[in-house]
Design a protein around this motif. Structure first.
Motif, short mmCIF file in Angstrom:
data_model
loop_
_atom_site.label_atom_id
_atom_site.label_comp_id
_atom_site.label_asym_id
_atom_site.label_seq_id
_atom_site.Cartn_x
_atom_site.Cartn_y
_atom_site.Cartn_z
N ALA A 126 0.83 -1.21 0.00
CA ALA A 126 0.00 0.00 0.00
C ALA A 126 0.86 1.26 0.00
N ARG A 127 1.90 1.28 0.81
CA ARG A 127 2.79 2.46 0.85
C ARG A 127 3.46 2.67 -0.51
N ASP A 128 3.92 1.57 -1.12
CA ASP A 128 4.54 1.67 -2.44
C ASP A 128 3.56 2.21 -3.48
N ALA A 129 2.27 1.98 -3.26
CA ALA A 129 1.24 2.45 -4.19
C ALA A 129 0.76 3.87 -3.86
N GLY A 130 1.36 4.49 -2.84
CA GLY A 130 1.03 5.87 -2.53
C GLY A 130 -0.01 6.08 -1.45
#
Length: 82
Positions: A44-48
């Motif tokens: 999720a963090r990598d997806a913003g």
């Protein structure tokens, strides 16, 4: 209190969108398996997304008094949810 990790708390009313509040959209992940929780948080963090992770329903419910996430991923087989 069980482990709670959070970032990017909302700055506006629950009815406003993340972009209107000037922050990342907030995802709450409720998962008692630590490896699965970490994986979902990382993806999720990598997806913003801003992410708050919870390992039990009690902590998740307590946090809902203070924040309104844009999306919730909830394990449907939590030990304290039966």
């Amino acid at each position: 209190m069980d482990r709670v990790r959070a970032m990017n708390r909302p700055g506006g009313p629950p009815s406003s969108t993340a972009s209107e509040r000037g922050r990342l959209p907030l995802l709450h992940v409720v998962e008692d398996d630590g490896s699965t929780l970490l994986l979902l948080e990382d993806v999720a963090r990598d997806a913003g997304w801003g992410v708050a992770g919870f390992t039990c329903l009690a902590d998740f419910r307590a946090e809902l008094r203070n924040t309104r996430p844009d999306l919730i991923i909830l394990d449907d087989d939590l030990p304290d949810g039966r």
